[in-house]
Design an enzyme around this catalytic site. Structure first.
Site, PDB file in Angstrom:
ATOM      1  N   GLU A   1      62.346   5.706  45.422  1.00  0.00           N
ATOM      2  CA  GLU A   1      62.793   4.334  45.738  1.00  0.00           C
ATOM      3  C   GLU A   1      61.867   3.248  45.203  1.00  0.00           C
ATOM      4  OE1 GLU A   1      63.556   4.040  49.927  1.00  0.00           O
ATOM      5  OE2 GLU A   1      65.176   5.506  49.856  1.00  0.00           O
TER       6      GLU A   1
ATOM      7  N   GLU B   1      70.196  13.685  48.741  1.00  0.00           N
ATOM      8  CA  GLU B   1      70.177  13.334  50.176  1.00  0.00           C
ATOM      9  C   GLU B   1      71.583  12.969  50.638  1.00  0.00           C
ATOM     10  OE1 GLU B   1      67.206  10.313  51.029  1.00  0.00           O
ATOM     11  OE2 GLU B   1      65.800  11.176  49.601  1.00  0.00           O
TER      12      GLU B   1
HETATM   13  C1  XIL Z   1      64.399   9.421  56.437  1.00  0.00           C
HETATM   14  C2  XIL Z   1      64.435  10.513  57.479  1.00  0.00           C
HETATM   15  O1  XIL Z   1      65.710  11.089  57.500  1.00  0.00           O
HETATM   16  C3  XIL Z   1      64.112   9.921  58.819  1.00  0.00           C
HETATM   17  O2  XIL Z   1      64.053  10.942  59.794  1.00  0.00           O
HETATM   18  C4  XIL Z   1      62.790   9.188  58.736  1.00  0.00           C
HETATM   19  O3  XIL Z   1      62.544   8.558  59.944  1.00  0.00           O
HETATM   20  C5  XIL Z   1      62.809   8.140  57.635  1.00  0.00           C
HETATM   21  O4  XIL Z   1      63.145   8.768  56.432  1.00  0.00           O
HETATM   22  N1  XIL Z   1      65.579   7.899  51.748  1.00  0.00           N
HETATM   23  C6  XIL Z   1      64.675   8.943  51.644  1.00  0.00           C
HETATM   24  C7  XIL Z   1      64.427   9.798  52.807  1.00  0.00           C
HETATM   25  O5  XIL Z   1      64.167   9.207  50.544  1.00  0.00           O
HETATM   26  O6  XIL Z   1      63.118  10.311  52.824  1.00  0.00           O
HETATM   27  C8  XIL Z   1      64.710   9.082  54.096  1.00  0.00           C
HETATM   28  O7  XIL Z   1      64.576   9.997  55.168  1.00  0.00           O
HETATM   29  C9  XIL Z   1      66.085   8.465  54.075  1.00  0.00           C
HETATM   30  C10 XIL Z   1      66.203   7.460  52.969  1.00  0.00           C
END
Ligand code: XIL
Length: 369
Positions: free
Chosen positions: A168, A273
């Site tokens: 990101e 994701e």
């Molecule tokens: C999120 C997790 O799912 C949560 O449990 C945590 O509190 C915050 O991070 N993008 C990403 C992930 O790359 O690492 C994130 O995961 C969601 C958004």
């Protein structure tokens, strides 16, 4: 007994040779299929797919919840730590590294012959407070970045062969976000991160990972420009992670075009994701169950998405990872503060229509392009 007559030995030779040939052929195909030497054994929802199908895993829940654990064992061939490999967990204080949870995940994956996808070495969203307050100059910040990356990659070197190196880094307009790393090291922090990871694991697959780059707009262009700049500096990036926090209203055609563009440039494509929202605008109010119609839409979206993914050149198909197992596990409920059902399993760990959609997508014919 070692007494094999010469006739029976020669009878067996062709079979052995054929076996060897099949073994070599399969090995070559698998290597070609995902450019990742050891594609884990497909299972469950991923049965029949030529790419790994994974989920993020929360180590605490893995230890505490049997239904969660057995579903992961049965259904997925790849795992990504949901939080337990992020910097705030791994290095909670300067020079103090905490491996317990991540090691437990790696052990679990080894036991169940699953691939571990490393996530994420550099992400402003998981930078501990002490880093934000770190007082050093540019050289000290560079040392911090290097040490975190190389210690982490080095620790897991035997079992984690792929990493989201930078997560990101981009704004919606495609420019680099002014994160804590950017503010102290400038735009070169991205190149530095990839260089340090490569030094620590020359054979690893290194990914750039981001959300909302599937829209074919300014953000995807920003990612492509970033990758081109890295390439021009001689820095190899192996793949792109499309997080794909998406919703049933999104266009699979657009996602497909974005993936194809990235694959055509030679990068592995990881849908890294995935969750598919039914209630993005909160339009379902305080519903406690998802409407059947929305579940059917989700099934179709997942089916079309998997079918589109399979249209990528096989050598670019790194895998599809869901961001959670059951709807009860999704991070979105906490993040969005409204009901959501974005995953393949319901709260009781029963397969949803979207699960069938995934299976249908795996079985769909691949159309010659
Ligand atoms: C999120 C997790 O799912 C949560 O449990 C945590 O509190 C915050 O991070 N993008 C990403 C992930 O790359 O690492 C994130 O995961 C969601 C958004």
């Amino acid at each position: 007994m070692l007494f094999i007559s010469s006739s029976s030995a020669s009878l067996h030779r062709p079979r052995r040779l054929a076996g060897l040939f099949t073994w070599l052929l399969t090995g070559t195909l698998l290597l070609g299929a995902a450019s990742c030497a050891t594609l884990p054994r497909p299972r469950g929802v991923g049965m029949g797919a030529a790419f790994a199908v994974g989920t993020c895993v929360n180590v605490g829940k893995l230890q505490a919840n049997a239904a969660y654990r057995t579903t992961i064992e049965r259904e997925f061939s790849s795992v990504t730590a949901e939080t337990d490999m992020k910097m705030d967990v791994i290095q909670p204080r300067l020079n103090t590294f905490e491996w317990t949870k991540a090691d437990a995940l790696v052990r679990f994956a080894r036991q169940h012959r699953q691939r571990v996808h490393g996530h994420a070495l550099v992400w402003h969203g998981s930078t501990p407070k002490w880093v934000e307050q770190f007082p050093g100059d540019t050289a000290a910040w560079d040392g911090l970045l290097r040490q975190h990356i190389q210690t982490t990659v080095g620790h897991f070197k035997k079992q984690v062969k792929a990493w989201d190196v930078v997560n990101e880094a981009l704004e919606g307009d495609g420019s680099l976000s002014h994160t804590v790393w950017y503010n102290h090291l400038g735009p070169s922090y991205v190149a530095r991160a990839f260089r340090y990871a490569r030094q620590a694991a020359p054979q690893a697959l290194l990914f750039y990972n981001d959300w909302d780059i599937e829209g074919e707009g300014a953000k995807l262009n920003g990612a492509l420009a970033l990758l081109a700049r890295l390439k021009a500096q001689g820095i190899r990036v192996d793949g792109v992670g499309f997080q794909l926090h998406t919703s049933v209203g999104a266009s699979v055609g657009t996602v497909s075009a974005a993936m194809q563009k990235v694959a055509a440039l030679g990068y592995l494509v990881h849908l890294s994701e995935v969750d598919v929202e039914l209630n993005r605008q909160g339009q379902l109010g305080a519903a406690t169950q998802p409407p059947a119609e929305a579940l059917a839409q989700q099934r179709q979206f997942v089916r079309d998405l998997v079918a589109a993914y399979r249209q990528l050149p096989p050598a670019r198909q790194y895998g599809i990872t869901f961001w959670g197992v059951s709807d009860g596990d999704t991070w979105l409920r906490g993040f969005k503060h409204h009901p959501e059902w974005p995953l393949l399993f319901d709260e009781q760990y029963q397969p949803k229509p979207a699960y069938e959609g995934f299976r249908e997508g795996v079985a769909a014919p691949v159309v010659a392009r």
